[in-house]
Design a protein around this motif. Sequence first.
Motif, short mmCIF file in Angstrom:
data_model
loop_
_atom_site.label_atom_id
_atom_site.label_comp_id
_atom_site.label_asym_id
_atom_site.label_seq_id
_atom_site.Cartn_x
_atom_site.Cartn_y
_atom_site.Cartn_z
N ILE A 185 0.60 -1.27 0.04
CA ILE A 185 0.04 -0.13 0.06
C ILE A 185 0.80 1.27 0.13
N TRP A 186 2.07 1.31 0.89
CA TRP A 186 2.97 2.24 0.90
C TRP A 186 3.55 2.39 -0.55
N LEU A 187 3.88 1.54 -1.30
CA LEU A 187 4.21 1.58 -2.54
C LEU A 187 3.25 2.26 -3.67
N GLN A 188 2.05 1.53 -3.49
CA GLN A 188 1.15 1.83 -4.81
C GLN A 188 0.09 2.94 -4.48
N ALA A 189 0.11 3.68 -3.01
CA ALA A 189 -1.05 4.81 -2.77
C ALA A 189 -0.53 6.04 -3.86
N GLY A 190 0.96 5.98 -3.99
CA GLY A 190 1.22 7.32 -4.79
C GLY A 190 0.68 7.39 -6.21
N PHE A 191 0.98 6.07 -6.83
CA PHE A 191 0.37 5.94 -7.91
C PHE A 191 -1.21 6.21 -8.33
N ALA A 192 -1.92 5.72 -7.15
CA ALA A 192 -3.31 5.98 -7.36
C ALA A 192 -3.70 7.43 -7.14
N MET A 193 -2.88 8.17 -6.24
CA MET A 193 -2.77 9.70 -6.00
C MET A 193 -2.76 10.38 -7.16
N VAL A 194 -1.62 9.94 -8.01
CA VAL A 194 -1.24 10.75 -9.09
C VAL A 194 -2.52 10.84 -10.30
N LEU A 195 -3.11 9.69 -10.49
CA LEU A 195 -4.08 9.38 -11.44
C LEU A 195 -5.43 10.14 -11.07
N LEU A 196 -5.51 9.97 -9.52
CA LEU A 196 -6.99 10.53 -9.20
C LEU A 196 -6.80 11.75 -8.96
N SER A 197 -5.91 12.44 -8.61
CA SER A 197 -5.65 13.99 -8.52
C SER A 197 -5.78 14.71 -9.95
N SER A 198 -5.33 13.95 -10.70
CA SER A 198 -5.47 14.80 -12.30
C SER A 198 -7.02 14.56 -12.57
N ALA A 199 -7.80 13.20 -12.31
CA ALA A 199 -9.18 13.27 -12.55
C ALA A 199 -9.80 14.13 -11.71
N ILE A 200 -9.52 14.51 -10.41
CA ILE A 200 -10.33 15.55 -9.66
C ILE A 200 -10.14 16.90 -10.05
#
Lengths: 279, 331
Positions: free
Chosen positions: B206-221
């Motif tokens: 989770i520590w490794l992958q949260a950043g990936f999720a954050m980057v994509l979701l942030s640009s979607a938001i």
Amino acid sequence: MRSFTLGSVAVRVGIFLLCVLWFIPTLGLLISSFRDEADVKSSGWWTVITDPFSQWTFDSYRQVLESGMANAFVNSIVVSVPATVLPIMIAAFAAYAFTFMRFPGRNVLFMLIVGLLVVPLQVAFVPLLNLFGSYDLNGTFLAVWLAHTAFGMPLAVFILRSYMATLPQEIIESAEIDGASHFQTFWRLIVPMSVPALAAFAIFQFLWVWNDLLVALIFLGAGDNEVVTITLRDLIGDRGQEWHLLTAGAFITMTVPLLVFFSLQRYFVRGLTAGSVKG
Amino acid sequence: MSDDPYLKILNGLIAIVLGVGGTAALFWVLNFLSGLLPGKWERRVKPYVFIGPAIVVVAVFLVYPALMTVIYSFADDNSINWVGFDNYTALFRDDEFIGTLVNNLLWILIVPAASVIVGLLVAVLADQLKAFPERVAKSVIFMPMAISFVGASTIWGFVYATRFAQGDKQIGLLSAISTSLGFEPVAWLRISDYNLNDLLLIVIMIWLQAGFAMVLLSSAIKGVPEDTVEAARIDGASEIQIFFKVVVPQIWPTVIVVFVTILILVMKVFDIVYVMTGGRSGTSVLANTFVLELFEFGDAGRAAAVVVVLMIAVIPVMVYQMRQFKKQEAR
């Protein structure tokens, strides 16, 4: 979205805590890698907060480099660069054909590529070991280069084709009218125009190969040709209590990816988001 | 340094020159030869000249071995004699293998969802900050993506490290906290009650992958149109309502993409388990069992069967991906 506000103090505290939580594990490793062996083994890294001017040292780095990590670092470069360059050109040609040429079997072959994107690599290992074994290739750089070239191919074709499909079709048509062959159109027009996608894939593939343990473990193994991930793994396994070596070793393996991360962050993000489906 | 490093670098350079030059020459020759064909045939053959090498590489090093693996899974440990379904029945009669499947399920259920939630939380919170602190916060969360699984395992191995000898101070953060609260020191990764050790490994992912999720979701938001949020606000919706009823539905496609991507990654999780525990204390996952069967037990048949099970588990996701792709192309 900026007008979408929560309690702004709560927001700042929340994000600060999350960042601290995320950063502390790495910070602990970083601090420990510069501490004296005896200090690392006898007190927690957080004790430097109360005693910030205790002895800092590069000793652990020197020791770990001398005990094989320097050799492994060279190996990692020798493995990663060809394993990045080789798939790109082959994939670029294929992506061009999939985007700009009409031929029977095009859709079926491309669906095959899309399907292969998610196939676990392990599925190819045992027969490939036998295949490479019959040519005495196991444990050589050539074996990993070939393996990484093949394993990176579906993703490379997929990324490059997705990008080429966004290029204006008229350019290719007018080139054709001007009498340019596909070969000329490919080299003179499409490759230069596809640089962002080529760069994104190159970064992704390079980091993937550099950080890879599994493929290296199977086809290269330990020994004179071992790469940094294997060396680090062996440090953890054999000398799990030698934390001063482990912390320094881990940072040496991380230098290249972190350098890429901080200097090419935009391409890095693009490559990751485009390529994260890879097996 | 053991061997001559210059020789290796020279080797690498030769590989690049020969590989790239050779491939370029191959394409040039094939292209030239196809040019000698009469016009109609040239046009028919040329596409295959372009895709040929890629297809050959994929066929020889990926498709053919994959099919052979399925065949090996019905053969004995040296892939010589047929054993029918023996490898599979042996696997499914083995409680440890069932435990492995349960572990894989645990990873699949927790990691994608948790990564999306953390990623979404950071994306939403960071969006409230000014540009510079937002960038710093995002970099901190995203940085682990650059770190290899082995590197991450070292980092977290240090967090989970425990010392048992009388009078030794704890050097691992987790044990330092737990002992200062008065608990006895424990070997965290050996505690299989309530799958605690699995969960501690899952935290790393989770520590490794949260950043990936954050980057994509942030640009979607950031792509959510301001006026939809404004309209809801004028209608008197609370911020929480706006988030769940206006923002979330609009970024839902991205949430799915992130979820599926992390799901695929997690199904094949290997390095973390292999490095941290080697699958001991009931922490094994399919990809780890595969390597153990192959190298520790030297059973190519059993190893192949494990991989085929993994492959079958991936098929639904694969079909989903192909359907999504077709839908996208149709647009």
